[in-house]
Design a protein around this motif. Structure first.
Motif, PDB file in Angstrom:
ATOM      1  N   LEU A 189      -8.255  -9.910   5.909  1.00  0.00           N
ATOM      2  CA  LEU A 189      -7.653  -9.515   7.047  1.00  0.00           C
ATOM      3  C   LEU A 189      -6.089  -9.841   6.700  1.00  0.00           C
ATOM      4  O   LEU A 189      -4.979  -9.049   6.935  1.00  0.00           O
ATOM      5  CB  LEU A 189      -7.853 -10.020   8.490  1.00  0.00           C
ATOM      6  N   GLY A 190      -5.884 -11.122   6.336  1.00  0.00           N
ATOM      7  CA  GLY A 190      -4.252 -11.340   5.990  1.00  0.00           C
ATOM      8  C   GLY A 190      -3.902 -10.629   4.874  1.00  0.00           C
ATOM      9  O   GLY A 190      -2.828 -10.139   4.965  1.00  0.00           O
ATOM     10  N   LEU A 191      -4.556 -10.286   3.885  1.00  0.00           N
ATOM     11  CA  LEU A 191      -4.013  -9.304   2.741  1.00  0.00           C
ATOM     12  C   LEU A 191      -3.726  -7.999   3.272  1.00  0.00           C
ATOM     13  O   LEU A 191      -2.755  -7.500   2.830  1.00  0.00           O
ATOM     14  CB  LEU A 191      -5.184  -9.256   1.666  1.00  0.00           C
ATOM     15  N   VAL A 192      -4.700  -7.507   4.134  1.00  0.00           N
ATOM     16  CA  VAL A 192      -4.524  -6.046   4.426  1.00  0.00           C
ATOM     17  C   VAL A 192      -3.355  -6.035   5.635  1.00  0.00           C
ATOM     18  O   VAL A 192      -2.505  -5.191   5.237  1.00  0.00           O
ATOM     19  CB  VAL A 192      -5.758  -5.626   5.510  1.00  0.00           C
ATOM     20  N   GLY A 193      -3.198  -7.282   6.455  1.00  0.00           N
ATOM     21  CA  GLY A 193      -1.963  -7.174   7.022  1.00  0.00           C
ATOM     22  C   GLY A 193      -0.656  -7.209   6.388  1.00  0.00           C
ATOM     23  O   GLY A 193       0.394  -6.548   6.599  1.00  0.00           O
ATOM     24  N   HIS A 194      -0.679  -8.079   5.316  1.00  0.00           N
ATOM     25  CA  HIS A 194       0.404  -8.207   4.597  1.00  0.00           C
ATOM     26  C   HIS A 194       0.706  -6.949   3.582  1.00  0.00           C
ATOM     27  O   HIS A 194       1.942  -6.512   3.541  1.00  0.00           O
ATOM     28  CB  HIS A 194       0.199  -9.334   3.342  1.00  0.00           C
ATOM     29  N   PHE A 195      -0.251  -6.241   3.232  1.00  0.00           N
ATOM     30  CA  PHE A 195      -0.083  -4.816   2.465  1.00  0.00           C
ATOM     31  C   PHE A 195       0.493  -3.717   3.454  1.00  0.00           C
ATOM     32  O   PHE A 195       1.475  -3.140   3.198  1.00  0.00           O
ATOM     33  CB  PHE A 195      -1.417  -4.565   1.900  1.00  0.00           C
ATOM     34  N   LEU A 196       0.034  -3.685   4.733  1.00  0.00           N
ATOM     35  CA  LEU A 196       0.509  -2.729   5.651  1.00  0.00           C
ATOM     36  C   LEU A 196       2.158  -3.430   6.124  1.00  0.00           C
ATOM     37  O   LEU A 196       2.802  -2.194   6.311  1.00  0.00           O
ATOM     38  CB  LEU A 196      -0.175  -2.713   6.908  1.00  0.00           C
ATOM     39  N   ASP A 197       2.095  -4.536   6.149  1.00  0.00           N
ATOM     40  CA  ASP A 197       3.723  -4.950   6.309  1.00  0.00           C
ATOM     41  C   ASP A 197       4.612  -4.510   5.276  1.00  0.00           C
ATOM     42  O   ASP A 197       5.688  -4.016   5.736  1.00  0.00           O
ATOM     43  CB  ASP A 197       3.679  -6.414   6.892  1.00  0.00           C
ATOM     44  N   GLN A 198       4.224  -4.670   4.138  1.00  0.00           N
ATOM     45  CA  GLN A 198       5.115  -4.292   2.897  1.00  0.00           C
ATOM     46  C   GLN A 198       5.206  -2.892   2.980  1.00  0.00           C
ATOM     47  O   GLN A 198       6.321  -2.561   2.557  1.00  0.00           O
ATOM     48  CB  GLN A 198       4.276  -4.988   1.641  1.00  0.00           C
ATOM     49  N   ARG A 199       4.187  -2.260   3.098  1.00  0.00           N
ATOM     50  CA  ARG A 199       4.364  -0.758   3.261  1.00  0.00           C
ATOM     51  C   ARG A 199       5.434  -0.286   4.297  1.00  0.00           C
ATOM     52  O   ARG A 199       5.987   0.460   4.221  1.00  0.00           O
ATOM     53  CB  ARG A 199       3.054  -0.039   3.304  1.00  0.00           C
ATOM     54  N   ARG A 200       5.487  -0.809   5.454  1.00  0.00           N
ATOM     55  CA  ARG A 200       6.089  -0.439   6.602  1.00  0.00           C
ATOM     56  C   ARG A 200       7.567  -0.866   6.553  1.00  0.00           C
ATOM     57  O   ARG A 200       8.484  -0.251   6.635  1.00  0.00           O
ATOM     58  CB  ARG A 200       5.566  -1.284   7.684  1.00  0.00           C
ATOM     59  N   LEU A 201       7.675  -1.857   5.452  1.00  0.00           N
ATOM     60  CA  LEU A 201       9.275  -2.262   5.161  1.00  0.00           C
ATOM     61  C   LEU A 201       9.637  -1.563   3.909  1.00  0.00           C
ATOM     62  O   LEU A 201      10.632  -1.741   3.367  1.00  0.00           O
ATOM     63  CB  LEU A 201       9.157  -3.821   4.752  1.00  0.00           C
ATOM     64  N   LYS A 202       8.855  -0.697   3.240  1.00  0.00           N
ATOM     65  CA  LYS A 202       9.027   0.025   1.955  1.00  0.00           C
ATOM     66  C   LYS A 202       9.303  -0.982   0.883  1.00  0.00           C
ATOM     67  O   LYS A 202      10.179  -0.470   0.266  1.00  0.00           O
ATOM     68  CB  LYS A 202      10.134   1.176   2.240  1.00  0.00           C
ATOM     69  N   GLN A 203       8.540  -1.997   0.721  1.00  0.00           N
ATOM     70  CA  GLN A 203       8.822  -2.891  -0.453  1.00  0.00           C
ATOM     71  C   GLN A 203       7.386  -2.899  -1.037  1.00  0.00           C
ATOM     72  O   GLN A 203       6.397  -2.656  -0.390  1.00  0.00           O
ATOM     73  CB  GLN A 203       8.889  -4.174   0.241  1.00  0.00           C
ATOM     74  N   PRO A 204       7.724  -3.306  -2.212  1.00  0.00           N
ATOM     75  CA  PRO A 204       6.501  -3.565  -3.203  1.00  0.00           C
ATOM     76  C   PRO A 204       5.518  -4.735  -2.440  1.00  0.00           C
ATOM     77  O   PRO A 204       6.099  -5.473  -2.313  1.00  0.00           O
ATOM     78  CB  PRO A 204       7.107  -3.692  -4.445  1.00  0.00           C
ATOM     79  N   LEU A 205       4.405  -4.583  -3.021  1.00  0.00           N
ATOM     80  CA  LEU A 205       3.282  -5.744  -2.630  1.00  0.00           C
ATOM     81  C   LEU A 205       3.607  -7.049  -3.587  1.00  0.00           C
ATOM     82  O   LEU A 205       3.588  -6.576  -4.867  1.00  0.00           O
ATOM     83  CB  LEU A 205       1.799  -5.312  -2.661  1.00  0.00           C
ATOM     84  N   TYR A 206       3.954  -7.992  -3.301  1.00  0.00           N
ATOM     85  CA  TYR A 206       4.197  -9.151  -4.048  1.00  0.00           C
ATOM     86  C   TYR A 206       3.122 -10.246  -3.807  1.00  0.00           C
ATOM     87  O   TYR A 206       2.450 -10.250  -2.928  1.00  0.00           O
ATOM     88  CB  TYR A 206       5.581  -9.732  -4.156  1.00  0.00           C
ATOM     89  N   ARG A 207       3.241 -11.091  -5.185  1.00  0.00           N
ATOM     90  CA  ARG A 207       2.306 -12.269  -4.857  1.00  0.00           C
ATOM     91  C   ARG A 207       0.860 -11.703  -4.801  1.00  0.00           C
ATOM     92  O   ARG A 207      -0.129 -11.838  -4.434  1.00  0.00           O
ATOM     93  CB  ARG A 207       2.539 -13.266  -3.819  1.00  0.00           C
TER      94      ARG A 207
END
Length: 86
Positions: free
Chosen positions: A68-86
């Motif tokens: 769930l944390g990974l999904v939330g991180h992924f969605l937040d990065q998409r919202r911010l139009k930033q690449p997924l890191y780490r």
């Protein structure tokens, strides 16, 4: 009653005197709290609670929360139009 959490916090007091970064992390804290809960909630015998731990039942909680944390991180990065890191 939280005997395992109390023990883990006491160990942390010793380890942080040796090195400040040797803290009880969130995963360790959650783990000891769940074992304390299993052992003291009154729904399971001590033997049943220990069997749950021995068979790795609590691992599912960590996998679920990390997923769930990974999904939330992924969605937040998409919202911010930033690449997924780490």
């Amino acid at each position: 009653s939280t005997p395992l959490l109390d023990f883990a916090l006491a160990v942390e007091q010793v380890t942080t005197k040796k090195k400040a970064s040797l803290i009880l992390n969130v995963d360790g804290c959650i783990a000891v709290c769940f074992v304390d809960l299993l052992r003291t909630c009154g729904e399971f015998s001590r033997s049943e609670a220990d069997d749950f731990v021995r068979h790795g039942v609590l691992n599912g909680l960590f996998v679920s929360s990390r997923t769930l944390g990974l999904v939330g991180h992924f969605l937040d990065q998409r919202r911010l139009k930033q690449p997924l890191y780490r």
